[in-house]
Enzyme design. Structure first.
Site, PDB file in Angstrom:
ATOM      1  CE  LYS A   1       1.182   7.281  11.977  1.00 42.19           C
ATOM      2  NZ  LYS A   1       1.107   5.884  12.113  1.00 42.19           N
TER       3      LYS A   1
ATOM      4  CD  GLU B   1       0.034   3.681  14.255  1.00 46.13           C
ATOM      5  OE1 GLU B   1       1.032   2.740  13.958  1.00 46.13           O
ATOM      6  OE2 GLU B   1      -0.433   4.083  13.475  1.00 46.13           O
TER       7      GLU B   1
ATOM      8  CG  ASP C   1      -0.768   5.747   7.127  1.00 47.27           C
ATOM      9  OD1 ASP C   1      -0.471   5.091   6.171  1.00 47.27           O
ATOM     10  OD2 ASP C   1      -0.651   5.757   8.242  1.00 47.27           O
TER      11      ASP C   1
ATOM     12  CG  HIS D   1       0.949  -4.983   7.798  1.00 42.64           C
ATOM     13  ND1 HIS D   1       0.788  -3.544   7.492  1.00 42.64           N
ATOM     14  CD2 HIS D   1       1.377  -4.644   9.040  1.00 42.64           C
ATOM     15  CE1 HIS D   1       0.796  -2.778   8.523  1.00 42.64           C
ATOM     16  NE2 HIS D   1       1.092  -3.567   9.489  1.00 42.64           N
TER      17      HIS D   1
ATOM     18  CG  HIS E   1      -3.827  -1.261   8.095  1.00 46.17           C
ATOM     19  ND1 HIS E   1      -3.347  -2.070   7.103  1.00 46.17           N
ATOM     20  CD2 HIS E   1      -2.963  -0.325   8.348  1.00 46.17           C
ATOM     21  CE1 HIS E   1      -2.367  -1.675   6.764  1.00 46.17           C
ATOM     22  NE2 HIS E   1      -2.116  -0.587   7.549  1.00 46.17           N
TER      23      HIS E   1
ATOM     24  CE  LYS F   1      -1.167   1.895   4.244  1.00 43.07           C
ATOM     25  NZ  LYS F   1      -0.311   2.520   4.880  1.00 43.07           N
TER      26      LYS F   1
HETATM   27  C1  BG6 Z   1       1.093   1.187   8.284  1.00 44.34           C
HETATM   28  C2  BG6 Z   1       0.861   2.533   8.379  1.00 44.34           C
HETATM   29  O1  BG6 Z   1       0.375   0.725   7.184  1.00 44.34           O
HETATM   30  O2  BG6 Z   1       0.741   0.522   9.429  1.00 44.34           O
HETATM   31  C3  BG6 Z   1       1.406   3.313   9.620  1.00 44.34           C
HETATM   32  O3  BG6 Z   1       1.448   3.231   7.172  1.00 44.34           O
HETATM   33  C4  BG6 Z   1       1.122   2.384  10.750  1.00 44.34           C
HETATM   34  O4  BG6 Z   1       1.528   4.679   9.592  1.00 44.34           O
HETATM   35  C5  BG6 Z   1       1.532   0.694  10.589  1.00 44.34           C
HETATM   36  O5  BG6 Z   1       1.913   2.981  11.817  1.00 44.34           O
HETATM   37  C6  BG6 Z   1       0.680   0.109  11.811  1.00 44.34           C
HETATM   38  O6  BG6 Z   1       1.087  -1.285  11.829  1.00 44.34           O
HETATM   39  P1  BG6 Z   1       1.381  -1.965  13.025  1.00 44.34           P
HETATM   40  O7  BG6 Z   1       1.423  -3.437  12.302  1.00 44.34           O
HETATM   41  O8  BG6 Z   1       2.448  -1.451  13.652  1.00 44.34           O
HETATM   42  O9  BG6 Z   1      -0.380  -1.833  13.703  1.00 44.34           O
END
Ligand code: BG6
Length: 484
Positions: free
Chosen positions: A335, A213, A232, A175, A237, A145
């Site tokens: 964030k 986060e 983002d 992911h 997600h 992405k």
């Molecule tokens: C990414 C975003 O796809 O996922 C980031 O671009 C984010 O901004 C991240 O921090 C979060 O992934 P995870 O696996 O740490 O929850």
């Protein structure tokens, strides 16, 4: 396409994702004997360097990003021997030819290409591969992405790649789908009799999805500013989690059946108008504050100038289909939140009739599925408080299942291990299909257009809070509250 690819070509191999996630994942797969025989990794980036210099960098990254007790120099040495490095810049035909030369005779054994580059390079890279004769029936391509920044640009990316690859050869990475906990949602919903009969508007009051986060920009200013939390995190997600929570049971666990059901949910998301975004969305941006005891600066300070990019978003979404009529889905991600916490909360309706009269404590059931950092499932149920009172007193107790404890001793896998393995094997179940990405963007575009039309700008929140107070009001207006 079931034969595992014997070659992986990795574009963007000198980038952050490759050293943090992709090479450690390849190391883990190798350590577990899961990589195909005679496996070759052809790493590629714009930087000019020798095979050995690149291999040294990979070994340094492995030592840095694998836990010390898991790192084995023997495995690292084996992985090192599988890697070649070839500098390639999009548009440079000579370099693509040199890349092809390094794959001499291996096309028949299957090739998986992984694009971990900015999306503007996806189509030119694919064209370079085509011109160098590197695309055949046994070639697959994976893309990180973001796939575009809105529906129109995502169509351009998909058209560019789609002109050279069939959809069965294209693997769009999200992911979150590689996370064990997200896959476990399918097991929870469809491997148990308990939940499915209640999984609908008759029994569920509302659903909350939170992905919080603690980190800020992490040096990603140039990517993040102008993108923001909605594009983002929500576009991909959060909407993938939502689609798995809300989908109808697929007939089989196969790529077509699963993705058919997910896309139906995504297409049922009610678009938002300028009027809707005023009531159903909140944009926030963090200012200085403290996160887990650490003083942190604000977004604008990190950026060095004021900005209209949101680092937090809260939404009240509706899925207009039979199952979910009248059930709001509250989504939020941000964030610089107080804790790293991803969870889904299913709030059931109250019992239809209380036989306990005015007895205190009767609460509707709640199911909380914690995805990270730890993995657990909690079901809050009503119980009689022990005692001899004439009037029965009820109290909420929690049925706790800690999956971390239930599967203790099993190493937590990096999401990319699953995804790389599936890419090599040609299994698309955990990758996003073109129609899903486009349905996601169509809904996101309606919110962005609504924000523009209604002039909705981010509201400040001090780092270390769950967004601005308007995010609390968003849900409390409906008589509910966020599960923190
Ligand atoms: C990414 C975003 O796809 O996922 C980031 O671009 C984010 O901004 C991240 O921090 C979060 O992934 P995870 O696996 O740490 O929850």
């Amino acid at each position: 396409m079931t034969e595992p690819s014997a070659t992986l070509i990795l574009f963007g191999a000198t980038g952050d994702l490759a050293s943090r996630m992709l090479f450690p994942s390849l190391y883990n797969l190798l350590a577990d004997g899961l990589l195909p025989n005679d496996f070759l990794i052809v790493a590629s980036g714009r930087t000019d360097m020798t095979d050995d210099a690149f291999r040294d960098d990979v070994c340094t990254a492995l030592r840095k990003f694998l836990s010390a007790d898991h790192y084995d120099a023997k495995i690292a040495k084996q992985l090192r021997a599988m890697i070649l490095y070839q500098p390639v810049e999009a548009g440079n035909a000579k370099q693509f030819k040199a890349l092809a030369a390094r794959l001499d005779g291996r096309m028949e054994m299957g090739v998986s290409v992984y694009l971990s580059t900015p999306p503007s390079l996806f189509a030119p890279t694919a064209q370079g591969l085509a011109d160098a004769g590197l695309i055949g029936p046994k070639t697959r391509i994976a893309m990180e992405k973001p796939i575009g920044k809105d529906l129109a640009s995502s169509k351009d990316v998909n058209d560019g790649i789609g002109a050279l690859f069939a959809e069965e050869q294209i693997f769009r990475v999200d992911h979150y789908l590689g996370k064990e906990t997200v896959q476990n949602l399918l097991a929870l919903r469809f491997g148990n009799m308990l939940f499915e009969p209640l999984w609908n508007a008759a029994a569920i009051d509302h659903v909350q999805i939170t992905v919080g986060e603690t980190v800020g920009l992490e040096g990603r200013v140039s990517y993040y500013d102008g993108v923001g939390a909605l594009r983002d995190m929500v576009q991909n997600h959060v909407l993938q989690i939502l689609s798995i929570i809300a989908m109808e049971p697929p007939a089989r666990l196969d790529p077509t059946a699963v993705r058919d059901e997910k896309v139906k949910v995504l297409r049922s998301l009610r678009p938002m108008s300028a009027e809707d975004v005023k009531n159903c969305s909140v944009r926030g941006q963090y200012t200085p504050g403290a996160v887990q005891g650490q003083i942190v600066t604000g977004y604008a300070d990190e950026l060095g100038r004021p900005s209209d990019t949101e680092t937090f978003v809260a939404l009240k979404a509706h899925i207009d289909n039979w199952r979910w009529q009248g059930v709001p889905f509250y989504l939020r991600t941000g964030k610089r939140m107080p804790s790293r916490q991803s969870e889904i909360m299913i709030q059931f309706k109250p019992v239809r009739h209380s036989i306990f009269g005015r007895a205190g404590g009767l609460e509707p059931n709640t199911l909380i599925i914690r995805l990270q950092p730890e993995e657990n499932i909690r079901l809050l149920i009503m119980s009689k408080r022990p005692g001899l009172e004439r009037q029965v007193q009820l109290e909420e107790v929690s049925l706790d299942v800690s999956l971390t404890a239930a599967f203790a001793g099993q190493r937590r896998r990096i999401a990319y291990e699953r995804l790389l393995l599936d890419l090599l094997a040609g299994d698309q179940t955990l990758f996003v299909r073109r129609d899903e990405v486009e349905a996601q963007w169509a809904w996101i575009d309606s919110i962005i257009d609504g924000w523009k039309e209604a002039g909705v700008k981010p509201v400040s929140y001090a780092s270390g809070n769950w967004g601005p107070s308007s995010a609390i009001a968003l849900i409390e207006r409906d008589g509910a509250s966020w599960h923190d």
